[in-house]
Design an enzyme around this catalytic site. Structure first.
Site, mmCIF file in Angstrom:
data_model
loop_
_atom_site.group_PDB
_atom_site.id
_atom_site.type_symbol
_atom_site.label_atom_id
_atom_site.label_comp_id
_atom_site.label_asym_id
_atom_site.label_seq_id
_atom_site.Cartn_x
_atom_site.Cartn_y
_atom_site.Cartn_z
ATOM 1 N N HIS A 1 0.916 -1.157 0.192
ATOM 2 C CA HIS A 1 0.188 0.188 -0.168
ATOM 3 C C HIS A 1 0.835 1.262 -0.125
ATOM 4 O O HIS A 1 0.586 2.150 -0.733
ATOM 5 C CB HIS A 1 -0.968 0.089 1.329
ATOM 6 C CG HIS A 1 -1.930 -1.143 1.247
ATOM 7 N ND1 HIS A 1 -3.243 -0.905 1.195
ATOM 8 C CD2 HIS A 1 -1.918 -2.412 1.229
ATOM 9 C CE1 HIS A 1 -3.936 -1.885 1.139
ATOM 10 N NE2 HIS A 1 -3.002 -3.069 1.140
ATOM 11 N N ASP B 1 -5.966 5.790 2.236
ATOM 12 C CA ASP B 1 -5.786 4.486 2.054
ATOM 13 C C ASP B 1 -7.292 3.953 2.508
ATOM 14 O O ASP B 1 -7.921 4.490 3.355
ATOM 15 C CB ASP B 1 -4.870 3.370 2.819
ATOM 16 C CG ASP B 1 -4.743 2.128 2.293
ATOM 17 O OD1 ASP B 1 -3.723 1.648 1.429
ATOM 18 O OD2 ASP B 1 -5.662 1.195 2.349
#
Ligand code: UDP
Length: 510
Positions: A36, A145
């Site tokens: 990520h 995120d």
């Protein structure tokens, strides 16, 4: 009806419409996992090339991994900074923290994960204080995120829009969305019974074991899963590491399903074009970049099989030897990322050392972090045996390589479908259920013969193999075009930088 978000500086001052626009200031809040944070950093660097200020927040040891990349970009003049914040484990009832003091997800044992997420959520206060007191310029947009629901409050408190960041493809995100939206698993008791993904033109089957939905199916995680879904639904837009030409119907489908704009900005790995930055991407590599390139230079074009299962997955000792024997039997040169020696027991270590000796010159084992983007972009790379993490899958696409698909958990089963059934560049080893985070761990999921056959099929495989390689090469051409000036992802990067300038008024819903 588009919802309009007035992008205003995070202060109480009124922004005069006639004032000259000041650069956007994006604050990236990645998940502290390499799959990520790596694409989040790349996206920040791409936005910075368009003059946008970018602040990336991370926990200390996660930040340490990507600092060389950020620092090198800063030295080259890009307005990007990395700020780290320690986790307060005691505040979430873990007085001694998690074992080893881990602040990055790959080191957090599963039983500590929920508490870990709670500790990460407490970063909201320190991040907000930092942005108010120290940022070079007020934030104009939070790029969070999608796993951080607490950034809803962060953005609201700062009075700025919030975009959801996905290091996933639109196909995967839309499939997950549709199985939840249309209750596809209602009444299906068997977690391995295939159901058709609703709401798509083409027919795809998934099982609940393969695609349970984000944070679904784990006892104790129900509220967190609901919070994540709410944060996704309420986002002001989506940033995705994919490119529209690869999956136009799924990008459009997700934008329509959510009623929000989707900015596709990938493949973001193509930001890196030089050996040094390619080699430093994501962590310090366990092999010297020049040694690695020399090893590859010695091999024929398209002759090397690269094998890696990403930053989190790791294999059972017996599975390690089956994989190694399969690679050895295939006869092709290979690079296998076996991770740190400390991750293996004595039997697996003995096997790996023995294999390393037997295949010296033809097979290279990397004991730790591999410079993956560097290896895949070398002309000697021929195929990628992957766990189908989305970054790895897209990096294979960007490099024009066919893949052998071996999903382990989470979104990887849908990414396998993307590679095999949507793009036609993958050969599956046939794994049907997740192997990670389960107590009834199986010793061997894929036997050596299957490994050998799948590798041969990807590297040779007659007409089918040639068709896969052709499709992979054609996709890479499109991927590079998307990232070049005038390409779709490049245009989206420019659009983002413009849309979130101070004083810009941006429609964020389609
Ligand atoms: N990666 C790398 N070297 C390694 C392992 C991983 O450079 O030894 C990078 C890889 O290029 C990708 C990311 O780490 O960008 C892994 O993300 P992915 O989504 O493929 O899998 P995950 O690690 O999240 O399971």
């Amino acid at each position: 009806m588009p919802s309009l978000v007035h992008v205003q500086a995070a202060t109480n001052e009124e922004v005069k419409p006639e004032a000259a626009a000041a650069a956007a200031h994006f604050v990236f809040v990645p998940l502290m996992a390499q799959g990520h944070i790596i694409p989040a950093v790349d996206t920040a660097l791409l936005l910075a090339t368009q003059g946008a200020l970018c602040t990336i927040v991370a926990t200390p040891s996660t930040a340490a991994r990507v600092r060389p990349t950020v620092e090198s970009a800063r030295r080259s003049g890009l307005p990007v900074s990395l700020v780290d914040f320690p986790l307060d484990y005691a505040a979430v009832g873990l007085p001694d923290g998690v074992p080893g003091g881990a602040d990055n997800m790959d080191n957090v044992p599963p039983e500590y994960m929920l508490a870990y997420f709670s500790a990460v959520a407490l970063l909201r206060g320190p991040i907000e204080a930092h942005l108010r007191d120290h940022a070079p310029q007020p934030a104009t947009c939070i790029v969070s995120d999608f796993c951080h629901p607490w950034t809803v409050e962060l953005a609201a408190s700062l009075g700025v829009p919030r975009l959801s960041f996905f290091s996933m493809c639109a196909f995967c995100v839309l499939c997950q969305h549709n199985v939840e939206r249309f209750n596809a698993y209602d009444g299906v008791l068997d977690y391995n019974q295939p159901v058709v993904v609703p709401g798509l033109e083409k027919r795809f089957e998934v099982t609940r074991a393969q695609a349970p939905g984000f944070f679904r199916g784990w006892p104790g995680w129900e509220k967190f899963g609901d919070d994540v879904e709410r944060a996704r639904a309420e986002a002001d837009g989506v940033v995705m590491n994919t490119f529209v030409e690869m999956e136009p119907e799924y990008v459009a489908g997700y934008a329509a399903a959510r009623g929000m704009k989707v900015w596709t900005v990938g493949p973001v790995s193509l930001y890196h074009q030089h050996v040094t930055t390619l080699a430093a991407r994501g962590n310090t590599a366990a092999i010297d970049a020049d040694d690695c390139v020399r090893w590859l230079d010695d091999k024929e074009p398209s002759s090397v099989v690269y094998v890696s299962f990403g930053s989190i997955a790791h294999a059972d000792p017996k599975q390690v030897s089956e994989l190694g024997l399969g690679l050895e039997a295939s006869g092709y040169p290979f690079i296998w990322v076996v991770k740190d020696a400390g991750r293996h027991d004595e039997a697996a270590l003995a096997f790996l050392r023995g294999l390393e000796e037997r295949v010296a010159g033809r097979g290279l084992l990397i004991w730790g972090w591999a410079p993956q983007a560097l290896i895949l972009s070398h002309r000697a790379a021929g195929a990628f045996v992957t766990h189908c993490g989305w970054n790895s899958t897209l990096e294979a696409v960007a490099a024009g390589l066919p893949v052998v698909t071996w999903p382990h958990f989470t979104d990887q089963f849908l990414n396998e479908k993307m590679a095999v059934e949507v793009l036609g560049i993958g050969v599956s080893v046939g794994v049907k259920e997740p192997v990670m985070y389960r107590t009834d761990q199986k010793d061997v999921v894929v036997g050596r013969e299957t490994v050998e056959a799948a590798v041969r099929s990807a590297m040779d495989g007659g007409e089918d193999g040639e068709a896969r390689r052709c499709k992979a090469r054609a996709l890479a051409v499109k991927a590079r075009a998307a990232m070049r000036e005038g390409g779709s992802s490049h245009a989206n990067i420019c659009d983002l930088a413009k849309c979130f300038e101070v004083g810009a008024t941006q429609g964020t819903a389609e």
